[in-house]
Design a protein around this motif. Sequence first.
Motif, PDB file in Angstrom:
ATOM      1  N   GLU A   6       0.837  -1.055  -0.059  1.00  0.00           N
ATOM      2  CA  GLU A   6       0.106  -0.086  -0.144  1.00  0.00           C
ATOM      3  C   GLU A   6       0.844   1.200   0.041  1.00  0.00           C
ATOM      4  O   GLU A   6       0.644   2.096  -0.768  1.00  0.00           O
ATOM      5  N   PHE A   7       1.921   1.314   0.753  1.00  0.00           N
ATOM      6  CA  PHE A   7       2.971   2.401   0.757  1.00  0.00           C
ATOM      7  C   PHE A   7       3.730   2.515  -0.287  1.00  0.00           C
ATOM      8  O   PHE A   7       3.605   3.638  -0.901  1.00  0.00           O
ATOM      9  N   PHE A   8       4.163   1.476  -1.020  1.00  0.00           N
ATOM     10  CA  PHE A   8       4.845   1.463  -2.331  1.00  0.00           C
ATOM     11  C   PHE A   8       4.034   1.930  -3.582  1.00  0.00           C
ATOM     12  O   PHE A   8       4.369   2.910  -4.251  1.00  0.00           O
ATOM     13  N   ASP A   9       2.678   1.450  -3.530  1.00  0.00           N
ATOM     14  CA  ASP A   9       1.937   1.869  -4.459  1.00  0.00           C
ATOM     15  C   ASP A   9       1.726   3.317  -4.642  1.00  0.00           C
ATOM     16  O   ASP A   9       0.893   3.850  -5.773  1.00  0.00           O
ATOM     17  N   LYS A  10       1.647   4.032  -3.509  1.00  0.00           N
ATOM     18  CA  LYS A  10       1.423   5.494  -3.404  1.00  0.00           C
ATOM     19  C   LYS A  10       2.334   6.285  -4.573  1.00  0.00           C
ATOM     20  O   LYS A  10       1.858   7.424  -5.054  1.00  0.00           O
ATOM     21  N   PHE A  11       3.495   5.736  -4.517  1.00  0.00           N
ATOM     22  CA  PHE A  11       4.531   6.556  -5.227  1.00  0.00           C
ATOM     23  C   PHE A  11       5.332   5.812  -6.302  1.00  0.00           C
ATOM     24  O   PHE A  11       6.013   6.562  -7.012  1.00  0.00           O
ATOM     25  N   SER A  12       4.994   4.903  -6.680  1.00  0.00           N
ATOM     26  CA  SER A  12       5.543   4.056  -7.685  1.00  0.00           C
ATOM     27  C   SER A  12       4.442   3.382  -8.717  1.00  0.00           C
ATOM     28  O   SER A  12       3.302   3.289  -8.254  1.00  0.00           O
ATOM     29  N   PRO A  13       4.784   3.366  -9.763  1.00  0.00           N
ATOM     30  CA  PRO A  13       3.987   2.738 -11.074  1.00  0.00           C
ATOM     31  C   PRO A  13       3.394   1.423 -10.296  1.00  0.00           C
ATOM     32  O   PRO A  13       4.019   0.761  -9.891  1.00  0.00           O
ATOM     33  N   SER A  14       2.157   1.207 -10.482  1.00  0.00           N
ATOM     34  CA  SER A  14       1.431  -0.008  -9.951  1.00  0.00           C
ATOM     35  C   SER A  14       2.174  -1.276 -10.450  1.00  0.00           C
ATOM     36  O   SER A  14       2.244  -1.293 -11.647  1.00  0.00           O
ATOM     37  N   SER A  15       2.352  -2.254  -9.613  1.00  0.00           N
ATOM     38  CA  SER A  15       2.954  -3.394  -9.897  1.00  0.00           C
ATOM     39  C   SER A  15       1.870  -4.401 -10.311  1.00  0.00           C
ATOM     40  O   SER A  15       0.805  -4.338  -9.489  1.00  0.00           O
ATOM     41  N   LEU A  16       2.216  -5.217 -11.207  1.00  0.00           N
ATOM     42  CA  LEU A  16       1.084  -6.177 -11.260  1.00  0.00           C
ATOM     43  C   LEU A  16       0.996  -7.186 -10.187  1.00  0.00           C
ATOM     44  O   LEU A  16       1.974  -7.395  -9.402  1.00  0.00           O
ATOM     45  N   GLU A  17       0.103  -8.205 -10.079  1.00  0.00           N
ATOM     46  CA  GLU A  17      -0.315  -8.942  -8.822  1.00  0.00           C
ATOM     47  C   GLU A  17       1.197  -9.799  -8.737  1.00  0.00           C
ATOM     48  O   GLU A  17       1.262  -9.907  -7.724  1.00  0.00           O
ATOM     49  N   LYS A  18       1.683 -10.341 -10.043  1.00  0.00           N
ATOM     50  CA  LYS A  18       2.810 -11.292  -9.800  1.00  0.00           C
ATOM     51  C   LYS A  18       3.944 -10.722  -9.203  1.00  0.00           C
ATOM     52  O   LYS A  18       4.731 -11.478  -8.940  1.00  0.00           O
ATOM     53  N   HIS A  19       3.863  -9.451  -9.085  1.00  0.00           N
ATOM     54  CA  HIS A  19       5.215  -8.691  -8.586  1.00  0.00           C
ATOM     55  C   HIS A  19       5.190  -9.272  -7.032  1.00  0.00           C
ATOM     56  O   HIS A  19       6.449  -9.354  -6.416  1.00  0.00           O
ATOM     57  N   TYR A  20       4.218  -9.716  -6.535  1.00  0.00           N
ATOM     58  CA  TYR A  20       4.079  -9.857  -4.986  1.00  0.00           C
ATOM     59  C   TYR A  20       4.238 -11.494  -4.817  1.00  0.00           C
ATOM     60  O   TYR A  20       3.981 -12.028  -3.702  1.00  0.00           O
ATOM     61  N   SER A  21       4.617 -12.394  -5.839  1.00  0.00           N
ATOM     62  CA  SER A  21       4.929 -13.567  -5.495  1.00  0.00           C
ATOM     63  C   SER A  21       6.445 -13.938  -5.323  1.00  0.00           C
ATOM     64  O   SER A  21       7.140 -13.365  -6.312  1.00  0.00           O
ATOM     65  N   GLU A  22       6.609 -14.923  -4.846  1.00  0.00           N
ATOM     66  CA  GLU A  22       8.037 -15.616  -4.424  1.00  0.00           C
ATOM     67  C   GLU A  22       8.694 -15.892  -5.778  1.00  0.00           C
ATOM     68  O   GLU A  22       9.803 -15.520  -6.170  1.00  0.00           O
ATOM     69  N   ASP A  23       7.888 -16.474  -6.608  1.00  0.00           N
ATOM     70  CA  ASP A  23       8.547 -16.991  -7.921  1.00  0.00           C
ATOM     71  C   ASP A  23       8.980 -15.844  -8.944  1.00  0.00           C
ATOM     72  O   ASP A  23      10.029 -15.853  -9.359  1.00  0.00           O
ATOM     73  N   HIS A  24       8.014 -14.829  -8.854  1.00  0.00           N
ATOM     74  CA  HIS A  24       8.495 -13.596  -9.781  1.00  0.00           C
ATOM     75  C   HIS A  24       9.712 -13.072  -9.288  1.00  0.00           C
ATOM     76  O   HIS A  24      10.627 -12.564  -9.985  1.00  0.00           O
ATOM     77  N   GLN A  25       9.802 -12.892  -7.711  1.00  0.00           N
ATOM     78  CA  GLN A  25      11.113 -12.202  -7.324  1.00  0.00           C
ATOM     79  C   GLN A  25      12.204 -13.198  -7.528  1.00  0.00           C
ATOM     80  O   GLN A  25      13.247 -12.568  -7.880  1.00  0.00           O
ATOM     81  N   LEU A  26      12.020 -14.513  -7.473  1.00  0.00           N
ATOM     82  CA  LEU A  26      13.200 -15.177  -7.985  1.00  0.00           C
ATOM     83  C   LEU A  26      13.596 -14.911  -9.407  1.00  0.00           C
ATOM     84  O   LEU A  26      14.698 -14.815  -9.807  1.00  0.00           O
ATOM     85  N   GLN A  27      12.617 -14.943 -10.354  1.00  0.00           N
ATOM     86  CA  GLN A  27      12.915 -14.672 -11.652  1.00  0.00           C
ATOM     87  C   GLN A  27      13.877 -13.336 -11.995  1.00  0.00           C
ATOM     88  O   GLN A  27      14.720 -13.135 -12.539  1.00  0.00           O
ATOM     89  N   LYS A  28      13.193 -12.337 -11.138  1.00  0.00           N
ATOM     90  CA  LYS A  28      13.786 -11.182 -11.313  1.00  0.00           C
ATOM     91  C   LYS A  28      15.279 -11.120 -11.088  1.00  0.00           C
ATOM     92  O   LYS A  28      16.156 -10.438 -11.330  1.00  0.00           O
ATOM     93  N   ILE A  29      15.603 -11.931  -9.782  1.00  0.00           N
ATOM     94  CA  ILE A  29      16.895 -12.224  -9.255  1.00  0.00           C
ATOM     95  C   ILE A  29      17.762 -12.806 -10.114  1.00  0.00           C
ATOM     96  O   ILE A  29      18.926 -12.251 -10.569  1.00  0.00           O
ATOM     97  N   ILE A  30      17.277 -13.918 -10.838  1.00  0.00           N
ATOM     98  CA  ILE A  30      18.037 -14.513 -11.754  1.00  0.00           C
ATOM     99  C   ILE A  30      18.272 -13.766 -12.939  1.00  0.00           C
ATOM    100  O   ILE A  30      19.316 -13.544 -13.565  1.00  0.00           O
ATOM    101  N   LYS A  31      17.486 -12.893 -13.492  1.00  0.00           N
ATOM    102  CA  LYS A  31      17.550 -12.116 -14.395  1.00  0.00           C
ATOM    103  C   LYS A  31      18.496 -10.864 -14.283  1.00  0.00           C
ATOM    104  O   LYS A  31      19.347 -10.460 -15.117  1.00  0.00           O
TER     105      LYS A  31
END
Length: 180
Positions: free
Chosen positions: A28-53
């Motif tokens: 809720e705090f981050f969404d006030k000032f940042s482009p809205s993230s897709l729901e997948k942004h809040y999944s562990e698998d998505h974060q893992l893929q971002k780290i690998i990338k």
Amino acid sequence: MSEQQVYVRFSEEADAAELTAMYKRNREFFDKFSPSSLEKHYSEDHQLQKIIKSKADRIEDRKYSFVVCHKEDGRIIGSIDLSFVVRGPLQSCMIGYSLDQAYNGKGYMTEAVKQVVRYAFDELKFHRIVGEASPRNPGSIRVLEKAGFHKEGISRSNVKINGKWEDHQVLAIINPSEDI
């Protein structure tokens, strides 16, 4: 702050769960000032893929992703990215960051930004780093100013946040070394 309270390091696969938890806690705090993230942004698998990338991006000099850790317990309390890397005559990038709201106002992000800026200038040999922050988020502007960035102007209607185009304060810092 006489002694560093935080340190930065590149993100690792083992950080995915902790990063996901931080983003979920602060959504809720981050969404006030940042482009809205897709729901997948809040999944562990998505974060893992971002780290690998992020590892491939770092090797290919496209983007550098760091986590901000609290020195006392090693807990991840934020993230910083150097993105939009441009080499050649510009030698520039853009800095962006997020900090767990529970740690706001303690100087932690300012210290982390200073560490990343030193790395960007000393190791990556950037000439210029740009940061942008919403005028509605004066704390973020203060972080950049305390880290040595200077206001350059307002980018009008340049980021869509919660369906509305918003202005952003543009700040920049120039590498003080003349050996670049």
